[in-house]
Design a protein around this motif. Structure first.
Motif: not given
Length: 549
Positions: A201-219
């Motif tokens: 899963q690659l899920l971008y942060t919601s952006g409460t403080t600016g530019k979103p970051k791509g969060v990486m998760h494994t199973s």
């Protein structure tokens, strides 16, 4: 491309030795469900625009997952390729994630409210090979927008449109074909099977403080708190879940997409939040569990005033994203049998803390819960030294569900040598290990050298009969450092609110004058992230240009 993560061999060994990680994939749990309860309903999708709903059994879901997986391979999707989707709460999103796991690809869910500005950045950074969108959702032409983005982004090879036609049709490309008779699907899936430590899963942060970051998760990171959460809340196969929160947000993804499959339970997906329609769904399907942020709970509590008998199946409501105002709990309790569970988490962790079934109901108002198994918290001062219970400081978290890095930004991971991650939240812990989130580190307002208790003041203002939502931020001031600004939205039937009325209300509740707002603005809406969190950084920007009180 192979995802580069911050996952270390030492962490893998420690987590597996502890039992937190078991290398099981969500598709393994799907296979178990198909084996044990093939004809049980897996997903019910309610589409608000058409007024229709559809159902899929576990057998039917697995068959569609296989077709979609083979279809993605035929489009050239390789292991570790990113497949993006901008979908409402429809069964296709669940099936798409399961299909990606089958072939070792990575799903990148995108919130349906995103437009070209946000999508252009995310799709380009992720180097997405495929983008799946609806034709039209909530009056917006997603198909046309996606086609335009495809012309700009060289890595985006395919745009597939649910309800589309021709080469861009999702159904034609991924569901309308017969499996090649010479293709050994089982062998294909076995060869493509990811490990429990591969990114899924690659899920971008919601952006409460600016530019979103791509969060990486494994199973392993995703499943390592679904299992403990289900156990803490005593959830099982008979617990039907109503999920109106977006599946493209971590809360919806984990507990509306993944957890029901793990439980071999039924998920009800509502694609647009309409409280009156939710009442009809609950009456028809009788879910026992609902999850969402405070506005969802507020709406259900309001509906319960007139429709309480229709909502009696709802035994649990897990509320996350913001402190729960006590009047809201009291309103819900008057008309519902629902136990309200308070929770705190992040895109980077999923749920980290919850209150417990055995707790006094007041815990849900007073705290954000205690850590789930395999997770730890600490609160430190500005120098990083642990603080005793009751003192406010910076909140750190470590444990099994911690993500494995920000995509293409490994230097931003921020985890120290002992595995602690700085959350950016301010909090205090009590003697029993329960946490209370008191704000974001950038939300602190210091007036005349004194820290203002933002959360306490906001909770008090939520009790005002005219206020629907409130956010407090600081306005720069040469003499005092900062002054306190209040931004509010009003309940239906209330047209105005003055600063004098607010001050009188707080004074009646014995709130010190130094803690009271010095500026008030009524807005039609507060700026929010796609998950419903108030974007205080935007209000801070607005406050800098507001007139001095």
């Amino acid at each position: 491309m192979k995802m580069t993560t911050n996952l270390t061999p030492e962490r893998c060994i420690a987590m597996k030795d502890s039992g937190a990680w078991n290398d099981m994939l969500i598709t393994d749990y799907l296979d178990e469900a198909v084996s044990r309860v093939p004809d049980k309903t897996a997903i019910i999708t309610y589409t608000m625009a058409s007024g229709e709903h559809s159902t899929l059994s576990y057998r039917e879901l697995a068959e569609r997952v296989a077709r979609i997986a083979v279809g993605l391979v035929s489009l050239g999707v390789e292991r570790d390729d990113v497949v993006s989707c901008q979908l409402p709460n429809w069964w296709q999103m669940t099936a798409l994630h399961l299909a990606c796991v089958r072939i070792g690809a990575i799903l990148n869910p995108l919130m349906p409210i995103f437009r070209e500005h946000e999508l252009r950045f995310m799709l380009a950074q992720a180097e997405s090979k495929v983008l799946v969108v609806p034709t039209v959702f909530r009056g917006f032409d997603h198909g046309a927008m996606a086609a335009g983005l495809k012309k700009e982004l060289g890595s985006l090879a395919h745009v597939l449109v649910i309800g589309g036609e021709g080469d861009s049709s999702f159904d034609a490309c991924l569901l309308g074909h017969e499996h090649d008779q010479t293709l050994d699907v089982a062998r294909l899936f076995d060869e493509r099977r990811p490990s429990g430590d591969d990114v899924v899963q690659l899920l971008y942060t919601s952006g409460t403080t600016g530019k979103p970051k791509g969060v990486m998760h494994t199973s392993n990171t995703l499943m390592s708190h679904i299992r403990p959460l289900a156990e803490r809340l005593a959830l099982g196969a008979d617990d039907t879940t109503l999920m109106p929160s977006p599946l493209a947000h971590q809360l919806g993804f984990l507990y509306g997409l993944m957890m029901p499959i793990y439980l071999q339970a039924t998920a009800i997906l509502q694609d647009t939040w309409l409280p009156q329609e939710a009442v009809k769904i609950i009456r028809a399907e009788r879910p026992s569990l609902m999850l969402g942020s405070t506005p969802f709970l507020a709406d259900i509590a309001e509906q319960a005033i007139d429709h309480g008998p229709d909502l009696q199946s709802l035994k649990l409501f897990l509320c996350a994203g913001a402190p729960i105002p006590s009047p809201l709990v009291e309103k819900a309790a008057r008309n519902l049998p629902t136990r309200i569970i308070s929770a705190w988490g992040m895109t980077e962790n999923g749920a980290v803390t919850t209150t417990c079934l055995e707790d006094d109901p007041s815990r849900a108002v007073e705290s954000d819960g205690r850590p789930l198994p395999y997770m730890e918290l600490k609160v430190t001062d500005i120098e990083g030294r642990p603080l005793p219970p009751g003192q406010e400081g910076s909140l750190w978290v470590r444990g099994a569900s911690l993500f494995v890095g920000y995509f293409k930004q490994p230097d931003l991971y921020g985890v120290d040598d002992e595995g602690w991650f700085p959350t950016g939240d301010l909090a205090r812990l009590d003697e029993q290990g329960y946490v209370r989130i008191t704000g974001r580190s950038k939300d602190v307002v210091i007036r005349g050298g004194e820290n203002i208790p933002i959360v306490d003041i906001e909770n008090t203002l939520y009790q005002h009969p005219a206020i629907q939502a409130v956010a407090l931020v600081g306005q720069p001031d040469e003499r005092l450092g900062e002054r306190l600004c209040a931004y509010v939205t009003l309940k239906e039937g209330h047209d105005e609110l003055t600063l004098e009325e607010v001050s009188r209300f707080l004074t009646e509740r014995q709130m010190t004058r130094q803690y009271q707002p010095e500026f008030l603005q009524v807005l039609e809406e507060l700026p929010r992230t796609p998950s419903g969190k108030i974007q205080k950084f935007k209000l801070r920007e607005q406050a800098t240009t507001a007139p001095n009180a």
